[in-house]
Design a protein around this motif. Structure first.
Motif, short mmCIF file in Angstrom:
data_model
loop_
_atom_site.label_atom_id
_atom_site.label_comp_id
_atom_site.label_asym_id
_atom_site.label_seq_id
_atom_site.Cartn_x
_atom_site.Cartn_y
_atom_site.Cartn_z
N MET A 145 52.29 32.24 1.68
CA MET A 145 53.46 33.12 1.72
C MET A 145 53.52 34.03 0.51
N LEU A 146 53.22 33.49 -0.66
CA LEU A 146 53.27 34.31 -1.87
C LEU A 146 52.07 35.23 -2.00
N ALA A 147 50.91 34.81 -1.50
CA ALA A 147 49.70 35.63 -1.59
C ALA A 147 49.55 36.60 -0.43
N GLY A 148 50.31 36.42 0.65
CA GLY A 148 50.16 37.28 1.81
C GLY A 148 48.90 37.01 2.59
N THR A 149 48.60 35.72 2.82
CA THR A 149 47.39 35.34 3.53
C THR A 149 47.74 34.29 4.59
N TYR A 150 46.79 34.00 5.45
CA TYR A 150 46.91 32.90 6.40
C TYR A 150 45.53 32.55 6.92
N GLY A 151 45.40 31.39 7.54
CA GLY A 151 44.12 30.92 8.04
C GLY A 151 43.90 31.27 9.49
N VAL A 152 42.69 31.71 9.82
CA VAL A 152 42.33 32.06 11.20
C VAL A 152 41.13 31.23 11.61
N LEU A 153 41.00 31.03 12.91
CA LEU A 153 39.86 30.32 13.47
C LEU A 153 38.72 31.30 13.72
N THR A 154 37.55 30.96 13.21
CA THR A 154 36.38 31.82 13.39
C THR A 154 35.50 31.38 14.54
N ARG A 155 35.72 30.21 15.08
CA ARG A 155 34.93 29.70 16.19
C ARG A 155 35.80 29.64 17.43
N GLN A 156 35.39 30.35 18.45
CA GLN A 156 36.12 30.39 19.71
C GLN A 156 35.20 29.98 20.83
N PRO A 157 35.72 29.22 21.80
CA PRO A 157 34.87 28.84 22.95
C PRO A 157 34.46 30.06 23.75
N GLN A 158 33.22 30.07 24.19
CA GLN A 158 32.72 31.18 24.98
C GLN A 158 33.31 31.14 26.38
N THR A 159 33.79 32.29 26.82
CA THR A 159 34.37 32.40 28.15
C THR A 159 33.46 33.26 29.02
N LYS A 160 33.29 32.83 30.25
CA LYS A 160 32.46 33.59 31.17
C LYS A 160 33.18 34.85 31.62
N PRO A 161 32.49 35.97 31.70
CA PRO A 161 33.15 37.20 32.16
C PRO A 161 33.58 37.09 33.62
N MET A 162 34.70 37.72 33.92
CA MET A 162 35.23 37.68 35.28
C MET A 162 34.46 38.70 36.12
N MET A 163 33.74 38.22 37.12
CA MET A 163 32.92 39.07 37.97
C MET A 163 33.36 38.99 39.43
N LEU A 164 34.67 38.86 39.66
CA LEU A 164 35.17 38.80 41.02
C LEU A 164 35.02 40.16 41.69
N PRO A 165 34.52 40.22 42.91
CA PRO A 165 34.37 41.51 43.61
C PRO A 165 35.69 41.97 44.19
N VAL A 166 35.72 43.24 44.57
CA VAL A 166 36.90 43.80 45.25
C VAL A 166 36.97 43.20 46.66
N PRO A 167 38.10 42.65 47.06
CA PRO A 167 38.22 42.14 48.43
C PRO A 167 37.91 43.22 49.46
N GLN A 168 37.30 42.81 50.56
CA GLN A 168 36.82 43.76 51.57
C GLN A 168 37.97 44.56 52.18
N ARG A 169 39.09 43.91 52.44
CA ARG A 169 40.19 44.61 53.11
C ARG A 169 40.90 45.60 52.20
N LEU A 170 40.66 45.51 50.87
CA LEU A 170 41.30 46.42 49.92
C LEU A 170 40.31 47.40 49.28
N SER A 171 39.07 47.41 49.76
CA SER A 171 38.06 48.28 49.15
C SER A 171 38.38 49.76 49.36
N SER A 172 38.88 50.12 50.52
CA SER A 172 39.24 51.52 50.77
C SER A 172 40.43 51.94 49.92
N TRP A 173 41.39 51.05 49.76
CA TRP A 173 42.57 51.39 48.98
C TRP A 173 42.24 51.57 47.51
#
Length: 272
Positions: A145-173
């Motif tokens: 608080m006096l120094a104006g600092t805080y601790g952060v996490l440098t290691r984060q679990p890897q997340t898989k990218p979201m690769m969901l396709p566009v639903p067929q019935r909404l592709s034209s829209w």
């Protein structure tokens, strides 16, 4: 996750370390400094045993006090300043101390934190940093608080990218829909919800997830024009996020192609 705006107006999402993680890292550091202090005392005791008659008692006490200050004040400050907020305990647990704006700590920050380390962690038996960390949203102790600092996490679990396709019935829209006005915060919440779907892309089974999907869809509809055709909530969210991803990818590809063409033109110009 805490949002930080740097001096260059760059928004960073830095996850603050919890009180438990910081407490464990502090205990590891104190154990290392205590072992170094006891080792120096043993060496000094062996040295003073051979020269007991020639050593002044006041000099002995001054040497012991200097060793104490060296191990518990000078050493932590030096290590933190040279490593830009790291130490042995933080390195093991994946923690780094940064400024409130996300930048690396300087010597003055390390000095303030180091001077308050002894009264906080030792004299108060760890109660003061524990109380301050529980009451602060970033888990800060009094030195932070006096120094104006805080601790952060440098290691984060890897997340898989979201690769969901566009639903067929909404592709034209999606080809004519305006999805560029979707706020980034809302898009992040929708992505996290969609990532909880199974690999087969089945609909949400949990009632809580279904209510969350309905709420996010209600927040998303004012930002999308024209309104979508009749479909399920999950299909609507998936279509918007998938189309948003595809458009960002195409925009990135066009930008890279323009940069490549510009680079070829610059290299083709005659040099004088």
């Amino acid at each position: 996750m805490r949002t930080v705006i740097t001096g260059e107006a760059v928004q960073l999402d830095l996850p603050a370390a919890s009180v438990l993680v910081r407490g464990l890292s502090l205990m590891i550091d104190l154990a290392v400094y205590l072992a170094a202090y006891l080792g120096i005392l043993l060496l000094f005791g062996a040295f003073s045993g051979t020269m007991a008659a020639s050593l002044d008692p006041a000099l002995t006490q001054a040497a012991m006090l200097s060793t104490l200050i060296l191990c518990f004040v000078v050493a932590p400050v030096t290590v933190e300043a040279l490593s830009r907020g790291r130490s042995l305990g933080r390195l093991i647990l994946g923690v780094r101390v940064v400024r409130d704006d996300g930048g690396p700590v300087r010597l003055r920050h390390a000095i303030v934190r180091g001077l308050l380390l002894w009264p906080e962690a030792v004299l108060s038996m760890g109660l003061l940093p524990l109380l301050c960390g529980l009451l602060n949203s970033r888990g800060k102790r009094l030195g932070d608080m006096l120094a104006g600092t805080y601790g952060v996490l440098t290691r984060q679990p890897q997340t898989k990218p979201m690769m969901l396709p566009v639903p067929q019935r909404l592709s034209s829209w999606t080809q004519i829909a305006d999805v560029g006005r979707v706020p980034d915060g809302l898009a992040l919440r929708i992505s996290r919800l969609l990532q909880r779907l199974d690999a087969g892309g089945r609909a949400v089974d949990s009632e809580a997830l279904r209510r969350s999907a309905d709420q996010l869809a209600a927040e998303l509809r004012p930002h999308v024009m024209p309104p979508p055709p009749p479909s399920s909530t999950v299909e609507f969210l998936t279509a918007v996020m998938a189309e948003r991803r595809n458009r960002e990818y195409r925009r990135l590809v066009r930008r890279q192609e323009r940069s490549a063409r510009l680079g070829r033109r610059l290299h083709a110009l005659p040099y004088t």
